[in-house]
Design an enzyme around this catalytic site. Sequence first.
Site, PDB file in Angstrom:
ATOM      1  N   SER A 147       0.844  -1.192   0.000  1.00  0.00           N
ATOM      2  CA  SER A 147       0.000   0.000   0.000  1.00  0.00           C
ATOM      3  C   SER A 147       0.878   1.241   0.000  1.00  0.00           C
ATOM      4  O   SER A 147       2.005   1.209   0.512  1.00  0.00           O
ATOM      5  CB  SER A 147      -0.888   0.007   1.252  1.00  0.00           C
ATOM      6  OG  SER A 147      -1.499   1.272   1.437  1.00  0.00           O
ATOM      7  N   TYR A 160      -0.946  -0.357  10.344  1.00  0.00           N
ATOM      8  CA  TYR A 160      -1.140  -0.899   8.999  1.00  0.00           C
ATOM      9  C   TYR A 160      -0.047  -0.394   8.065  1.00  0.00           C
ATOM     10  O   TYR A 160       0.536  -1.171   7.289  1.00  0.00           O
ATOM     11  CB  TYR A 160      -2.520  -0.482   8.482  1.00  0.00           C
ATOM     12  CG  TYR A 160      -2.835  -0.954   7.084  1.00  0.00           C
ATOM     13  CD1 TYR A 160      -3.212  -2.273   6.842  1.00  0.00           C
ATOM     14  CD2 TYR A 160      -2.766  -0.079   6.002  1.00  0.00           C
ATOM     15  CE1 TYR A 160      -3.506  -2.710   5.556  1.00  0.00           C
ATOM     16  CE2 TYR A 160      -3.068  -0.503   4.711  1.00  0.00           C
ATOM     17  CZ  TYR A 160      -3.440  -1.813   4.493  1.00  0.00           C
ATOM     18  OH  TYR A 160      -3.725  -2.241   3.226  1.00  0.00           O
ATOM     19  N   LYS A 164       2.827  -2.451   5.911  1.00  0.00           N
ATOM     20  CA  LYS A 164       2.947  -2.362   4.459  1.00  0.00           C
ATOM     21  C   LYS A 164       4.339  -1.903   4.032  1.00  0.00           C
ATOM     22  O   LYS A 164       4.840  -2.292   2.970  1.00  0.00           O
ATOM     23  CB  LYS A 164       1.864  -1.442   3.898  1.00  0.00           C
ATOM     24  CG  LYS A 164       0.464  -2.046   4.035  1.00  0.00           C
ATOM     25  CD  LYS A 164       0.385  -3.401   3.370  1.00  0.00           C
ATOM     26  CE  LYS A 164      -0.937  -4.085   3.504  1.00  0.00           C
ATOM     27  NZ  LYS A 164      -1.003  -5.375   2.775  1.00  0.00           N
TER      28      LYS A 164
END
Length: 255
Positions: A147, A160, A164
């Site tokens: 991401s 998160y 990533k």
Amino acid sequence: MTLFDMTGKVAVITGSTRGIGRAIAERMAEHGAKVVISSRKADVCVQVAKEINDKFGQATAVAIAANISSKDDLQNLVDESNRAFGKIDALVCNAASNPYYGPLGAISDDQFRKILDNNIVANNWLINMVVPQMIERRDGSIIIVSSVGGLKGSTVLGAYSISKAADMQLARNLACEYGKHNVRVNCIAPGLIKTDFAKALWDNPDTLKASTARSPLLRIGTPDEIAGAAVFMASKAGDFMTGQTLVIDGGATIS
């Protein structure tokens, strides 16, 4: 034959019953690949595999449910994929978790660990299970769906984003390890895509407007706009690409 032809190849895609994973599975099937549909819910996997078979021909897709948090489930996914199609040429680690939205100071230990375990550790597990056969054949493509969150800071997606960013480094490390065996490892880093997974970032019109206001294309992306990159990486077109992260974000990270 074209550079993007995947005829004769077998691709395993995690998290492929919806969103980006499903789009990748459908486009790989369209380009001739056999695909393994996998997510936690067996009935949904079966339904998606049926729809792909109806569209691209019987025996194009099989359904094999797996929870990425379970090492046993992942090993079963590999074993059953090999049983169904005889080999795995391309692995797409797409499934991920994000149970928390907010500042890092308030995240629980369990939430933090779940994000790191599912988004990093599970990817390494699955890759280690698949890569021996690729090394033996001296051919294979591993794709991790990362991401753009891994390229910039965030006040609400901190854990998160950390996971990533780690996926990008995982791809670089494994590309160095496996390059001598002609096994390629790359990442795709999508920007804001209209999926259920990212719904918190686009469901509110004001949030969506703020999120896309500085993007050159001034809009949110769709899952299908990510799928072509996976076909590129898994086909002959991507034979000389490894250890890279391909950003597909409508230009958001350049503005």
